[in-house]
Design a protein around this motif. Structure first.
Motif, PDB file in Angstrom:
ATOM      1  N   VAL A 157       0.831  -1.211   0.000  1.00  0.00           N
ATOM      2  CA  VAL A 157       0.000   0.000   0.000  1.00  0.00           C
ATOM      3  C   VAL A 157       0.863   1.258   0.000  1.00  0.00           C
ATOM      4  O   VAL A 157       0.595   2.230  -0.734  1.00  0.00           O
ATOM      5  N   LEU A 158       1.926   1.263   0.797  1.00  0.00           N
ATOM      6  CA  LEU A 158       2.815   2.429   0.832  1.00  0.00           C
ATOM      7  C   LEU A 158       3.494   2.653  -0.523  1.00  0.00           C
ATOM      8  O   LEU A 158       3.630   3.798  -0.983  1.00  0.00           O
ATOM      9  N   LEU A 159       3.932   1.570  -1.167  1.00  0.00           N
ATOM     10  CA  LEU A 159       4.549   1.706  -2.489  1.00  0.00           C
ATOM     11  C   LEU A 159       3.557   2.249  -3.513  1.00  0.00           C
ATOM     12  O   LEU A 159       3.911   3.083  -4.363  1.00  0.00           O
ATOM     13  N   MET A 160       2.306   1.798  -3.443  1.00  0.00           N
ATOM     14  CA  MET A 160       1.297   2.300  -4.374  1.00  0.00           C
ATOM     15  C   MET A 160       1.055   3.788  -4.152  1.00  0.00           C
ATOM     16  O   MET A 160       0.947   4.561  -5.106  1.00  0.00           O
ATOM     17  N   TRP A 161       0.974   4.207  -2.881  1.00  0.00           N
ATOM     18  CA  TRP A 161       0.778   5.629  -2.598  1.00  0.00           C
ATOM     19  C   TRP A 161       1.971   6.452  -3.097  1.00  0.00           C
ATOM     20  O   TRP A 161       1.800   7.562  -3.631  1.00  0.00           O
ATOM     21  N   ALA A 162       3.182   5.936  -2.908  1.00  0.00           N
ATOM     22  CA  ALA A 162       4.364   6.659  -3.373  1.00  0.00           C
ATOM     23  C   ALA A 162       4.353   6.809  -4.893  1.00  0.00           C
ATOM     24  O   ALA A 162       4.693   7.872  -5.433  1.00  0.00           O
ATOM     25  N   ALA A 163       3.935   5.754  -5.599  1.00  0.00           N
ATOM     26  CA  ALA A 163       3.859   5.833  -7.056  1.00  0.00           C
ATOM     27  C   ALA A 163       2.811   6.848  -7.502  1.00  0.00           C
ATOM     28  O   ALA A 163       3.030   7.622  -8.446  1.00  0.00           O
TER      29      ALA A 163
END
Length: 220
Positions: A157-163
């Motif tokens: 989820v954090l990686l998706m938000w960063a992207a």
């Protein structure tokens, strides 16, 4: 009179004895093959077997230290379980346990006494295939798997938000650059507004030079 009293007492004793005999006859037999497994410093699993042919609705376990101090009495009904985990034990301590079956008409006689000694906290619990059947071990494994799965979900989820944030910033910079280019094309500086040039490349000049005055010739 005395004979009547003796007769009544005999009848009462006979009825009471018959009732006790019936109760004793309907009680379930004592559990057999009582054993301990998955021994640790603070817990142990007790298991037993019940002879077939009797209706068992529960069990009771008496737990005490070998020095005679009663520690715990566990009673559970409406269950068909044949094992129980004892918690909050003291390390390196000798214990004695006995198991009783609970039937429809009372409890059975206590089983044979079983002695065991808990381990040290520093002792490692031996790892073998039988540990997989221990409810405590299964619970720990499930907890570890759950924690690992939750961490993976959080990282994804954090990686998706960063992207998403990086993509938004990129689009914002592109839009900002386009707006700046459009504004520069619409507004030109005054220095760029020069006098129109002649088709030959030179500036358009007046027919008469400003420094040479015009002369009019009058004939007489």
């Amino acid at each position: 009179m005395a004979g009547s009293v003796v007769l009544v007492n005999s009848v009462v004793l006979l009825l009471f004895g018959s009732g006790m005999f019936l109760v004793e006859a309907n009680r379930p037999p004592a559990p057999v093959n009582v054993s301990v497994m998955h021994l640790r410093a603070d817990s142990v699993t007790v298991s037993w077997e019940v002879p077939e042919g009797d209706i068992i609705i529960g069990f009771s376990i008496s737990q005490q230290r070998q020095d005679g101090h009663m520690q715990r009495f566990i009673r559970e009904v409406n269950t068909t379980s044949r094992s129980c985990v004892l918690w909050d034990l003291e390390e390196e301590t000798d214990y004695i346990i006995q198991v009783q079956s609970i039937g429809l008409y009372g409890e059975s006689q206590a089983s044979k006494k079983v002695h065991f000694r808990t381990l040290k906290k520093t002792d490692r619990f031996p790892s073998n295939s039988s540990n997989q059947d221990d409810p405590t071990v299964q619970g720990l494994d499930k907890s570890r798997h759950l924690q690992t799965g939750e961490m993976i979900i959080i990282v994804v989820v954090l990686l998706m938000w960063a992207a998403v944030i990086a993509l938004f910033c990129r689009q914002y910079d592109i839009i900002k650059d386009n707006d700046s280019s459009n504004n520069k094309e619409k507004v030109k500086p005054s220095s760029e507004r020069s006098t129109p040039e002649h088709h030959s490349g030179g500036l358009l000049r007046s027919k008469f030079h400003p420094s040479v005055p015009s002369i009019n010739i009058i004939e007489v």
